[in-house]
Design a protein around this motif. Structure first.
Motif, PDB file in Angstrom:
ATOM      1  N   VAL A 120       0.847  -1.196   0.000  1.00  0.00           N
ATOM      2  CA  VAL A 120       0.000   0.000   0.000  1.00  0.00           C
ATOM      3  C   VAL A 120       0.881   1.243   0.000  1.00  0.00           C
ATOM      4  CG1 VAL A 120      -1.895   1.202   1.155  1.00  0.00           C
ATOM      5  CG2 VAL A 120      -1.696  -1.288   1.359  1.00  0.00           C
ATOM      6  N   VAL A 121       0.533   2.195  -0.861  1.00  0.00           N
ATOM      7  CA  VAL A 121       1.189   3.498  -0.855  1.00  0.00           C
ATOM      8  C   VAL A 121       0.450   4.382   0.138  1.00  0.00           C
ATOM      9  CG1 VAL A 121       1.688   5.572  -2.211  1.00  0.00           C
ATOM     10  CG2 VAL A 121       1.992   3.300  -3.229  1.00  0.00           C
ATOM     11  N   SER A 122       1.168   4.921   1.084  1.00  0.00           N
ATOM     12  CA  SER A 122       0.529   5.752   2.099  1.00  0.00           C
ATOM     13  C   SER A 122      -0.024   7.033   1.491  1.00  0.00           C
ATOM     14  CB  SER A 122       1.523   6.112   3.201  1.00  0.00           C
ATOM     15  OG  SER A 122       0.972   7.097   4.067  1.00  0.00           O
ATOM     16  N   GLY A 123      -1.235   7.377   1.880  1.00  0.00           N
ATOM     17  CA  GLY A 123      -1.812   8.643   1.454  1.00  0.00           C
ATOM     18  C   GLY A 123      -1.089   9.841   2.038  1.00  0.00           C
ATOM     19  N   TYR A 124      -0.248   9.606   3.036  1.00  0.00           N
ATOM     20  CA  TYR A 124       0.507  10.688   3.660  1.00  0.00           C
ATOM     21  C   TYR A 124       1.919  10.826   3.101  1.00  0.00           C
ATOM     22  CZ  TYR A 124      -3.103  10.978   7.271  1.00  0.00           C
ATOM     23  OH  TYR A 124      -4.293  11.140   7.939  1.00  0.00           O
ATOM     24  N   SER A 125       2.314   9.937   2.194  1.00  0.00           N
ATOM     25  CA  SER A 125       3.682   9.991   1.674  1.00  0.00           C
ATOM     26  C   SER A 125       3.953  11.314   0.964  1.00  0.00           C
ATOM     27  CB  SER A 125       3.930   8.839   0.695  1.00  0.00           C
ATOM     28  OG  SER A 125       5.203   8.975   0.097  1.00  0.00           O
ATOM     29  N   GLU A 126       5.103  11.909   1.245  1.00  0.00           N
ATOM     30  CA  GLU A 126       5.519  13.126   0.559  1.00  0.00           C
ATOM     31  C   GLU A 126       6.212  12.805  -0.763  1.00  0.00           C
ATOM     32  OE1 GLU A 126       7.862  15.571   3.116  1.00  0.00           O
ATOM     33  OE2 GLU A 126       6.371  15.591   4.724  1.00  0.00           O
ATOM     34  N   TYR A 127       6.379  11.511  -1.032  1.00  0.00           N
ATOM     35  CA  TYR A 127       7.052  11.079  -2.260  1.00  0.00           C
ATOM     36  C   TYR A 127       6.195  10.016  -2.961  1.00  0.00           C
ATOM     37  CZ  TYR A 127      10.627  13.488   0.320  1.00  0.00           C
ATOM     38  OH  TYR A 127      11.310  14.443   1.042  1.00  0.00           O
ATOM     39  N   PRO A 128       5.005  10.430  -3.429  1.00  0.00           N
ATOM     40  CA  PRO A 128       4.051   9.468  -3.977  1.00  0.00           C
ATOM     41  C   PRO A 128       4.518   8.771  -5.244  1.00  0.00           C
ATOM     42  CG  PRO A 128       3.310  11.719  -4.362  1.00  0.00           C
ATOM     43  CD  PRO A 128       4.471  11.808  -3.423  1.00  0.00           C
ATOM     44  N   ALA A 129       5.377   9.400  -6.038  1.00  0.00           N
ATOM     45  CA  ALA A 129       5.873   8.739  -7.241  1.00  0.00           C
ATOM     46  C   ALA A 129       6.820   7.606  -6.862  1.00  0.00           C
ATOM     47  CB  ALA A 129       6.574   9.745  -8.159  1.00  0.00           C
ATOM     48  N   ALA A 130       7.813   7.894  -6.017  1.00  0.00           N
ATOM     49  CA  ALA A 130       8.758   6.868  -5.585  1.00  0.00           C
ATOM     50  C   ALA A 130       8.051   5.732  -4.865  1.00  0.00           C
ATOM     51  CB  ALA A 130       9.814   7.489  -4.673  1.00  0.00           C
TER      52      ALA A 130
END
Length: 436
Positions: free
Chosen positions: A327-337
């Motif tokens: 899961v990609v966190s909705g809070y990630s500051e690096y959504p592409a990576a």
């Protein structure tokens, strides 16, 4: 690249329905650059340069190390300076932990969880849509796998591995006891062997299995004609189905095979007991293969994996499929990576790394699965795949389904009540909890 490991534990999750709490999809997607030729997002400069590490959560250290090493190798020319940190967090606890850590700014960019926790993660804003990777992944795996982690036309998690319970048998011991190394296909055959092989005083049993979980009981109940959530409606788990009464009666009758209270049917007594080479059959899943490999080598036996036994005259033994997801966190500051790393786990290279590290079955299509080195020659995987054809990815159900179902099968196994009373109690309890 660097890696750091740590241990983290948190509380369990519940059911969710609609996204809230984290950044919106528009906020997440507005700055992302998609490279159509490579079918990848372009990783943010801070991550690509190694200025900031990408943070990932895994449950198992050996999988974290293998996945990160494979990712490094895959992208070493394009992104040679990326640094990846990992933390060990159990999959069942990850969504709950992310709901706190994400908002505080110290959560993961990518974390491993279970498919039936994704709805809660969407609700908490701790699962971000995968964007362009939705189409890529839909081309690599079945609709059954992608649909259970999707809302409308967007996937919110990457299916990584799939699993099912199966019947695992000591074919060396069976040959000695029966003159054949062929496993039983019905519970009646197992009962017949138990009548001569069981020795309660010596704690010797023909079959070992957990009897405290509806997850483990379901193959028997389904073979007797009961289907859980028959209409895929969370309002109706099927506990009031008359077919369940007879199925529970049959389930309780299997106590003759493994006459052990449900509280004593623990991991140690089941998996470790089989690994000693003294138990013909065990019901468990691929997570036990490494222990059984060690036990077989130490105790001089071979084992096989096949489909679960049915009830004579009944139907096919269905099981609950499991699926581990990234899961990609909705809070990630690096959504592409974060998306690049999550998607990598379901790529050819990533899937091979996952299989090589864990022996678990990547959640990709059969033709892609066949391309993973060693998997076609692995008879244990073949048995899980065969049972998986009879397995169900049930709806994302509330935690109280499992609690209510577990109590129901324990009451029957431990003879705390008859089948009808246990079933009535389950109906009442589920309805009360569902109404809260």
């Amino acid at each position: 690249m660097r890696r750091r490991g740590a241990i983290a534990l948190a509380a369990a999750a519940a059911l969710g329905l609609t996204a809230c709490g984290g950044p919106t999809e528009e906020e997440q997607s507005s700055e992302l650059e998609w490279d159509a030729e490579s079918q990848q997002y372009v990783i943010e400069e801070d991550i690509a340069s190694g200025k900031v590490p990408l943070k990932v959560w895994f449950e198992e250290e050996y999988l974290a190390e293998a996945a990160i090493a494979a990712f490094e190798e895959e992208f070493k020319e394009q992104y040679p300076d990326i640094e990846i940190e990992y933390e060990l967090v159990t999959k069942n606890d990850a969504v709950e932990k992310m709901s706190l850590a994400g908002e505080a700014g110290n959560g993961a960019d990518v974390y491993m969880s279970l498919y039936d926790q994704v709805a809660r993660a969407i609700d908490d804003g701790t699962a971000a849509p995968l964007g362009e990777y939705t189409g890529v992944l839909q081309g690599r795996m079945s609709e059954a796998a992608t649909s259970v982690v999707s809302v409308e036309d967007q996937m919110y998690a990457v299916p990584v591995t799939t699993e099912s319970l199966a019947l695992i048998y000591n074919d060396t011991l069976l040959q000695e006891l029966t003159g054949s190394d062929q496993p039983a296909t019905t519970w009646e055959e197992i009962k017949a062997l138990a009548a001569t092989y069981n020795d309660p005083a010596a704690n010797r049993w023909t079959l070992r299995m957990s009897t405290a979980e509806i997850y483990r009981a379901y193959p028997i109940l389904s073979s007797m004609g009961w289907k859980v959530y028959p209409d895929s409606d969370v309002d109706d788990p099927g506990f009031d189905d008359p077919a369940l009464t007879a199925a529970l009666d049959y389930y309780g009758g299997l106590r003759d095979i493994y006459d052990v209270p449900s509280a004593d049917s623990t991991w140690e007594t089941i998996e470790e007991g089989f690994a000693k080479g003294e138990t013909p059959y065990v019901i468990t899943g691929p997570w036990s293969f490494s222990l059984f490999d060690e036990g077989a080598a130490a105790n001089g036996f071979e084992y096989g994996v096949t489909t679960l036994p049915g009830v004579e005259g009944g139907g096919t033994a269905g099981s609950f499929a499991g699926m581990h997801v990234a899961v990609v966190s909705g809070y990630s500051e690096y959504p592409a990576a974060a998306r690049v790393f999550a998607n990598f786990l379901a790529s050819d290279t990533g899937a091979a790394a996952v299989y090589g590290a864990t022996g678990q079955i990547p959640a990709v299509n059969a033709d892609l699965l066949a391309g993973i080195e060693g998997i076609e020659d692995d008879p244990h995987v073949a048995g899980i795949v065969a049972q998986s054809a009879n397995a169900e990815l049930i709806p994302q159900v509330p935690q109280y389904f499992w609690e209510t179902g577990n109590t129901m099968v324990i009451d029957v196994w431990d003879d705390l009540s008859d089948a009808a009373a246990a079933q009535e109690k389950a109906v009442t309890t589920y309805n009360e909890l569902h109404g809260l």
